[in-house]
Enzyme design. Sequence first.
Site, PDB file in Angstrom:
ATOM      1  N   ALA A  87       0.833  -1.211   0.000  1.00  0.00           N
ATOM      2  CA  ALA A  87       0.000   0.000   0.000  1.00  0.00           C
ATOM      3  C   ALA A  87       0.863   1.255   0.000  1.00  0.00           C
ATOM      4  O   ALA A  87       0.571   2.232  -0.701  1.00  0.00           O
ATOM      5  CB  ALA A  87      -0.934  -0.005   1.212  1.00  0.00           C
ATOM      6  N   ASP A  88       1.930   1.241   0.777  1.00  0.00           N
ATOM      7  CA  ASP A  88       2.801   2.419   0.880  1.00  0.00           C
ATOM      8  C   ASP A  88       3.505   2.732  -0.429  1.00  0.00           C
ATOM      9  O   ASP A  88       3.555   3.889  -0.865  1.00  0.00           O
ATOM     10  CB  ASP A  88       3.837   2.200   1.976  1.00  0.00           C
ATOM     11  CG  ASP A  88       3.252   2.331   3.360  1.00  0.00           C
ATOM     12  OD1 ASP A  88       3.417   3.395   3.974  1.00  0.00           O
ATOM     13  OD2 ASP A  88       2.612   1.375   3.832  1.00  0.00           O
ATOM     14  N   THR A  89       4.092   1.719  -1.047  1.00  0.00           N
ATOM     15  CA  THR A  89       4.870   1.982  -2.254  1.00  0.00           C
ATOM     16  C   THR A  89       3.978   2.387  -3.418  1.00  0.00           C
ATOM     17  O   THR A  89       4.340   3.264  -4.208  1.00  0.00           O
ATOM     18  CB  THR A  89       5.724   0.771  -2.649  1.00  0.00           C
ATOM     19  OG1 THR A  89       4.910  -0.408  -2.688  1.00  0.00           O
ATOM     20  CG2 THR A  89       6.836   0.536  -1.641  1.00  0.00           C
TER      21      THR A  89
END
Length: 415
Positions: free
Chosen positions: A175-177
Amino acid sequence: MGVSQRTYDTSARGPLNGVRVIDLSRLVAGNTLTQVLGDFGAEVIKIEPPAGDTLRAWKVEQVDTNWKLYARNKKSLGLELRKPEARELLLQLIEKAAVFVESFRPGTLESMGLGPDVLLARNPQLVIVRISGWGQEGPYKRRPGFGTLVEGMSGFAALNGFEDREPVLPPMYLADTIAGLYGSTGVMIALREVEQNGGKGQVIDLPLLDPLFAVLGPQAAYYRLTGKIKPRTGSRSTNAAPRNAYKCKDGKYVGLSASIQKMAERVFESIGRPDLISNPRYKTNADRVKHAAELDAIIGEFIAQRTQAENVSFFEKADVTIGPIYDISQIVEDPHVLARELIADYPDPDMGAFPMHHVVPRLSGTPASIRTLAPKIGEHNAALLAELGIDAAAYQKLLAAGIVCSGNKTGSGEE
């Protein structure tokens, strides 16, 4: 692996040269976003608290591997933002910045007296990126926004894994990347509005949820049309067959995909089963999807008689789309990976050489580069504050007052 001759260039400029980015984010999403900008030449200034970015604490064998990777091409300025003097220094830097990135829980920046209204008053052309779990608006905006929670709520985990087992969360910062990559695109769009169209700065609301949901494709349309929830299918596809991960004789795996009719026919011919082409159970793609389990058993039996390398060689000669399913020990030795310098070693004080992924994407005329390695806390304090007219004596006073912080034992702010 050796040092990349293509990407390690301490004198490179890059197409974003002259774009100053103030990075007040923490963890992976913001650091991914600013790493992309930094790789292409932007001056990224990490604003770090006395303890440093949280990524510094994520270590392997006492080496801060995440920080070394995500903080390349960045400078570090240590500021204790709980002190008003530090916040004023930040605002002065923002006056000459193009981009500001933060990842606090919604409302936190405003409580610090650094809300978008304050920032845009100091710099009307500033592009502000606000990273959070759920967005700046909505009933969940105050919830903790860790990637794991988003990977669950987005629908990703429910789709990932096998039908008879629990949903599977990703083993990386998915989700972050993805949010970081979407965010870098958003920054470039907003910068174009400022630079080419004479527009003003604006706020980019970048929750982790929205980008991850977007990459899952037409899930909502599928549900509305069928009234059904897609089951977890492991490595099978609901759109095409055969498509799966197949176990080889040596215990390794290969991935095979036949998403077009001609490819499926080649698979059947290559395994000595041309009769399957006219078999009504496997004749069309729709037929094959319905009977994927039977088809996998037939193909899997053939593949199980050969090693991974033998299968890849055999099917490639038959012009079938197949590839090895690698683990990291195989990736770092693969000749194609080595030839393209997908991973390369860079000088490192802790490991001697630190392996990092290549800059992405590759541009022929204005390529990205790795110019500097991850900084120590406050490594660039003195140089950056000198731009604000703070001389060495004044800097030492700020350091003594705890307004500026540095991980350097000498306290000079320069390594």
